[in-house]
Enzyme design. Structure first.
Site, PDB file in Angstrom:
ATOM      1  N   GLU A  99      59.948  84.155 -27.624  1.00 53.58           N
ATOM      2  CA  GLU A  99      58.716  84.931 -27.711  1.00 53.58           C
ATOM      3  C   GLU A  99      58.024  85.007 -26.351  1.00 53.58           C
ATOM      4  O   GLU A  99      58.026  84.046 -25.584  1.00 53.58           O
ATOM      5  CB  GLU A  99      57.760  84.265 -28.697  1.00 53.58           C
ATOM      6  N   CYS A 112      52.249  84.901 -21.418  1.00 58.07           N
ATOM      7  CA  CYS A 112      52.660  83.553 -21.800  1.00 58.07           C
ATOM      8  C   CYS A 112      54.169  83.606 -21.989  1.00 58.07           C
ATOM      9  O   CYS A 112      54.661  84.329 -22.863  1.00 58.07           O
ATOM     10  CB  CYS A 112      51.946  83.161 -23.092  1.00 58.07           C
ATOM     11  N   CYS A 119      62.619  74.340 -28.766  1.00 57.37           N
ATOM     12  CA  CYS A 119      61.953  73.331 -27.926  1.00 57.37           C
ATOM     13  C   CYS A 119      62.403  71.938 -28.331  1.00 57.37           C
ATOM     14  O   CYS A 119      62.504  71.639 -29.520  1.00 57.37           O
ATOM     15  CB  CYS A 119      60.433  73.458 -28.077  1.00 57.37           C
ATOM     16  N   CYS A 123      56.806  68.910 -31.423  1.00 63.25           N
ATOM     17  CA  CYS A 123      55.440  68.571 -31.848  1.00 63.25           C
ATOM     18  C   CYS A 123      55.325  68.838 -33.353  1.00 63.25           C
ATOM     19  O   CYS A 123      55.778  69.875 -33.833  1.00 63.25           O
ATOM     20  CB  CYS A 123      54.417  69.421 -31.094  1.00 63.25           C
ATOM     21  N   CYS A 126      53.934  72.329 -34.596  1.00 68.54           N
ATOM     22  CA  CYS A 126      54.375  73.559 -33.920  1.00 68.54           C
ATOM     23  C   CYS A 126      55.643  74.133 -34.552  1.00 68.54           C
ATOM     24  O   CYS A 126      56.571  73.395 -34.884  1.00 68.54           O
ATOM     25  CB  CYS A 126      54.630  73.248 -32.445  1.00 68.54           C
ATOM     26  N   CYS A 350      52.518  79.524 -31.707  1.00 70.50           N
ATOM     27  CA  CYS A 350      53.748  79.525 -30.934  1.00 70.50           C
ATOM     28  C   CYS A 350      54.978  79.410 -31.839  1.00 70.50           C
ATOM     29  O   CYS A 350      55.056  78.543 -32.684  1.00 70.50           O
ATOM     30  CB  CYS A 350      53.647  78.328 -29.993  1.00 70.50           C
TER      31      CYS A 350
HETATM   32  S1  SF4 Z   1      53.797  72.799 -28.890  1.00 70.82           S
HETATM   33 FE1  SF4 Z   1      55.802  73.566 -29.587  1.00 70.82          FE
HETATM   34  S2  SF4 Z   1      56.675  74.634 -27.800  1.00 70.82           S
HETATM   35 FE2  SF4 Z   1      54.971  73.349 -27.063  1.00 70.82          FE
HETATM   36  S3  SF4 Z   1      55.934  71.390 -26.493  1.00 70.82           S
HETATM   37 FE3  SF4 Z   1      55.290  71.159 -28.615  1.00 70.82          FE
HETATM   38  S4  SF4 Z   1      57.121  71.737 -29.843  1.00 70.82           S
HETATM   39 FE4  SF4 Z   1      57.425  72.509 -27.751  1.00 70.82          FE
END
Ligand code: SF4
Length: 364
Positions: A99, A112, A119, A123, A126, A350
């Site tokens: 994205e 962005c 990733c 997190c 996320c 995100c």
């Molecule tokens: S917020 Fe999402 S994209 Fe950003 S570091 Fe954490 S898991 Fe990765």
């Protein structure tokens, strides 16, 4: 720096710096000034094909058609929010997608960008981290996101009073991926973004956001580019941070020393990113601990109300609760800003647009 994917051996020109392009052209028996002509077409004139490069010989254009591409991605989906935030799903020849988001804000236009497919950080709050990381983006794929959005800004952004088209002003590495886990490609892309022959975006308008890899932060501090560093902190104490960011094993103190080193080397103040999760990281004790961190490090704090993700157990706090947390910080002398969430009506958290596309592809 040959920027290639395994299934496509053609040179991706957006991933090459001037020296690499000169080298590639030398291998085709072309003089160095050809590189400047081609860069001028790509970055100053936004050329999308070799056919329009009228000052190159027909022979060279044919050779480039065969052995190189300017861009290699396509926009597989696009959505525009009511606040005009525009999200693109960029798909690469290997079928992977990321994205890219254009965030307009009066005369400031920010892109962005993503640095990895998926990733590794995971997190808990996320969408991008749900399936782990698939691969790194190449330098060319990173530059291409910016190059495409720059054109969108010129085409769709508001012209200024003299009728000049809008310009892309800022780049943030806050999309999918951990930029410092793809260090070489990210720094190569930054050099193209920043170069006068490239996208010519001032280093101070480029921000790398990281969850915190101390060695790479120290290395970045010594690259000689005065970019901004944002640390995704999200919790002011180790145990809670580990819970929210499973990858966040590095002691907060070690991260702070690396950030301090970055400030000492570059003179650039650090930004601490802090996603506000209702009932999780917003108690007065969290404000007090965060304020203590800010006394130790030269920094400012960006507070962002969480954008909920379907299936994840976190809640967006009310505007009043977010303001109360900001007040607690300010009363303790912290330079804390409450950021507006942008594009909430277009899968703005995100990784959600990509996740929806991946789920649809799997279902169909
Ligand atoms: S917020 Fe999402 S994209 Fe950003 S570091 Fe954490 S898991 Fe990765």
């Amino acid at each position: 720096m040959l920027d290639m994917l395994s299934d496509d051996r053609r040179l991706h020109l957006l991933g090459l710096d001037r020296v690499a392009l000169r080298d590639a052209l030398a291998a085709m028996d072309e003089p160095p000034f050809r590189a400047d002509q081609i860069l001028d077409w790509i970055y100053a004139k936004d050329a999308e094909s070799f056919a329009v490069m009228s000052n190159l010989s027909k022979r060279l254009r044919e050779r480039l058609e065969r052995d190189a591409v300017i861009s290699r991605g396509r926009v597989a989906a696009e959505s525009v929010a009511s606040d005009l935030t525009r999200k693109l799903l960029m798909t690469w020849p290997d079928g992977q997608s990321v994205e890219t988001v254009w965030i307009p804000e009066s005369d400031r236009h920010t892109v962005c960008v993503s640095s990895q497919v998926g990733c590794p950080v995971g997190c808990r709050f996320c969408a991008s981290g749900l399936d782990g990381v698939k691969r790194n983006l190449t330098a060319g794929e990173i530059v291409e996101q910016v190059w495409r959005v720059r054109r969108l800004v010129a085409e769709h952004g508001p012209a200024d009073e003299q009728g000049k088209p809008a310009r892309l002003t800022n780049v943030v590495f806050m999309g999918m991926g951990e930029p410092l886990a793809n260090y070489d490609n990210v720094i190569a892309a930054i050099r193209v973004l920043n170069a006068p022959w490239g996208l010519n975006i001032g280093a101070r308008r480029i921000t790398v956001s990281t969850v915190g890899l101390p060695q790479q932060i120290r290395r970045l501090a010594r690259e000689g580019v005065q970019i901004n560093l944002a640390l995704s902190l999200h919790a002011p104490e180790q145990a809670l941070r580990r819970e929210l960011i499973p990858w966040g094993k590095v002691p907060i103190e070690d991260l702070l020393s690396a950030c301090d080193d970055f400030f000492q080397q570059t003179g650039r103040e650090i930004t601490l990113e802090y996603v506000l999760l209702e009932g999780v990281n917003m108690a007065p004790t969290h404000a007090a601990r965060l304020a203590a961190i800010c006394r130790r490090l030269r920094c400012n704090v960006n507070l962002l109300r969480y954008n909920p993700v379907a299936g994840l157990p976190y809640t967006r706090p009310s505007a009043e609760a977010a303001q109360a947390f900001q007040r607690e910080l300010r009363e303790r002398g912290v330079n804390a800003h409450l950021r507006r969430s942008r594009g909430r009506d277009v899968d703005a958290a995100c990784g959600q647009l990509r996740r929806r596309a991946v789920e649809a592809a799997e279902a169909g």
